[in-house]
Structure formats: structure tokens, C-alpha cells
Design an enzyme around this catalytic site. Structure first.
Site, PDB file in Angstrom:
ATOM      1  N   ALA A  72       0.846  -1.187   0.000  1.00  0.00           N
ATOM      2  CA  ALA A  72       0.000   0.000   0.000  1.00  0.00           C
ATOM      3  C   ALA A  72       0.890   1.248   0.000  1.00  0.00           C
ATOM      4  O   ALA A  72       2.100   1.169   0.192  1.00  0.00           O
ATOM      5  CB  ALA A  72      -0.913   0.005   1.222  1.00  0.00           C
ATOM      6  N   GLY A 115      -0.652  -5.028   0.247  1.00  0.00           N
ATOM      7  CA  GLY A 115      -1.792  -4.800  -0.635  1.00  0.00           C
ATOM      8  C   GLY A 115      -1.569  -5.346  -2.028  1.00  0.00           C
ATOM      9  O   GLY A 115      -2.526  -5.731  -2.713  1.00  0.00           O
ATOM     10  N   GLU A 118      -2.464  -8.910  -1.834  1.00  0.00           N
ATOM     11  CA  GLU A 118      -3.925  -8.990  -1.727  1.00  0.00           C
ATOM     12  C   GLU A 118      -4.590  -8.730  -3.077  1.00  0.00           C
ATOM     13  O   GLU A 118      -5.574  -9.391  -3.431  1.00  0.00           O
ATOM     14  CB  GLU A 118      -4.409  -7.997  -0.671  1.00  0.00           C
ATOM     15  N   GLU A 138       2.744  -6.699   6.774  1.00  0.00           N
ATOM     16  CA  GLU A 138       2.137  -5.620   7.562  1.00  0.00           C
ATOM     17  C   GLU A 138       2.518  -5.692   9.034  1.00  0.00           C
ATOM     18  O   GLU A 138       2.565  -4.666   9.723  1.00  0.00           O
ATOM     19  CB  GLU A 138       0.601  -5.667   7.422  1.00  0.00           C
TER      20      GLU A 138
END
Length: 264
Positions: A72, A115, A118, A138
Site C-alpha cells: 500500500a 496490498g 492482496e 504488515e
């Protein structure tokens, strides 16, 4: 040919559709394709357009031959407090990607982390280059995955591997990801995007309604108990029995010729 113009949005490049395949390429090289909210908006806008375009049969999603997405956008994340995170639109955007009814093939080279990993798991098929690395680091930031990294990952690779990635923040290379079930194929980096397009091209030549309902049926295996999933599979099978394409498929097989699909 499509009558729709696919324009690049912030953080993405788009190519096609060509022979039924639309390529969406993440394009934030200075940030290693970090998934900013504007970038996710761009992906969703293209998918919403592609959903209603009969010229698009399959999506290839890639970050290029160097990196898929390293996570992210931390600068964006750092500016948000708990209330801002609670109200942010990222869950809606990831949800829109998950609901896209046509097949998505991810072509992954280099890092697919946080992310980025994901986002890979929102694809239906994953082709990895030999350099690919997958992870959910994370935990190193004092947080946990927030876009499916604890749920989709566990369903894909099982509890033990998921716990290793989520709790230790370790990465797994392409071959290990394939062995675990996260990746369908591993190829040379230079062949990764081409292989994704080759597979997408094959899918694009199949009956569109059958492809759509096949994807829906397979995804039900992750959402429902076996009996309910079998009922949905049977429902979709029966629905396809009433389509022109099903009749054309049977007829062309018996006549030993290639089918001509109409998408109805």
C-alpha cells in the site's frame, strides 16, 4: 472491435482490448507500484467499463517485468487516523474488483507484497515470473493485512503457510507460492506477461456466458458449504442449457467445426 475508448487513469496504463483481452498495467515506478487509493479507483473504473463491453472477455493485470506492487502507499496511510481508516473507500474498491464477473489473470514479476499480494489474490489465475516474491509484511508496521490477506491467503495456501507470512512477515518465492497453491504457473520473467496474454486469449475464445458462470461457480467453493455450492453449480449448468451458445457448442462438436459464439 469495441466502440469504447479505454483511457488510462492515475497510476495505470491500459492497452486493448485486443482479441478480447484488456491489459491493465500498474504504473507508479517511482513508488514500486504502491497501491494508492487513486490507483485503485483507476482499476475499478476500467473494470466497470470492461464489464459492459462485449469486446472484453478477459483482463490481464500486471505491474510490468520489474515489480507487481510492493504494498500500500505508506505515505497515504500515515496521514490517516483511526476514523479516516474506518471511513476510507478502499474496502469498497477491493470489493468491486472481487465482484468483477469476467476472468482476471495476474502476471506477477518481482515483489507482490501487502496490498499488492492482496490484489493478486483478487485475480482468478496467477502467472508468476521466476523473480516473484509474495508476502504480507504488515506485521512489521504494527498492523495486519486489511484487504483479504488473512482470509483469502489462508483459503489459498492453508493455515500454516498463511501464519508464516502474516505473523513473521516473511516472503515466499514463486516456486514455493506455486507449491502452496497461490500461483498457477511459474515462467521466466521475460515470458510472464506473454504467457498471461496467451492464457487470456484462450479464455477469450470460449463461450462468454459459460466463462462467466464457470467463474461464479468456482468462486462459490470459497463462499458456501459443499451442498450449497453444488446447488449453485447445478443452477448455472441448467441456465447454460437454455443458451444459444450451448446449442452451438454441441452442434459444432458433432459437425467437427469450430464454434461461433454469440454470447447469448
Amino acid at each position: 472491435m469495441t466502440d469504447k475508448a479505454y483511457l488510462p487513469g492515475e497510476g495505470v496504463i491500459v492497452a486493448g482490448p485486443d482479441a478480447g483481452v484488456l491489459e491493465i498495467r500498474l504504473d507508479r515506478p517511482q513508488a514500486k507500484n504502491a497501491l494508492s487509493t487513486p490507483l485503485l479507483r483507476s482499476i475499478v473504473a476500467l473494470l466497470e467499463q470492461a464489464e459492459h463491453d462485449d469486446a472484453v472477455r478477459c483482463i490481464v493485470l500486471t505491474g510490468g517485468d520489474q515489480v507487481f506492487a510492493a504494498g500500500a502507499d505508506l505515505a497515504e496511510m500515515a496521514a490517516k487516523d483511526m476514523q479516516a481508516v474506518l471511513l476510507e473507500e478502499r474496502p469498497r474498491l477491493f470489493g468491486a474488483i472481487a465482484r468483477f464477473p469476467k476472468p482476471i489473470i495476474a502476471a506477477v514479476c518481482g515483489y507482490a507484497l501487502g496490498g499488492g499480494c492482496e490484489l493478486v489474490m483478487h485475480a482468478d489465475i496467477v502467472i508468476a515470473g521466476e523473480s516473484a516474491q509474495f508476502g504480507q509484511p504488515e506485521i512489521n508496521l504494527g498492523i495486519i493485512p486489511g484487504a483479504g490477506g488473512t482470509q483469502r491467503l489462508t483459503r489459498a495456501v492453508g493455515k500454516s503457510v498463511a501464519m508464516k507470512l502474516v505473523l513473521a512477515g516473511e516472503f515466499i518465492p514463486a516456486q514455493e507460492a506455486r507449491a502452496a497453491g497461490l500461483v498457477a504457473e511459474v515462467v521466466a520473467d521475460e515470458a510472464c506477461i506473454a504467457r498471461a496474454h496467451e492464457l487470456a486469449g484462450k479464455i477469450a475464445k470460449k463461450a462468454p456466458l459459460a466463462v462467466r458462470l464457470a467463474k461464479d461457480s468456482v468462486l462459490q467453493a470459497f463462499e458456501t458449504p459443499l451442498a450449497a455450492g453444488l446447488a449453485i453449480e447445478r443452477r448455472n449448468f441448467v441456465v447454460l442449457a437454455g443458451t444459444e451458445d450451448r446449442n452451438e457448442g454441441v452442434k459444432s462438436f458433432l459437425e467437427k467445426r469450430k464454434p461461433v459464439w454469440k454470447g447469448r
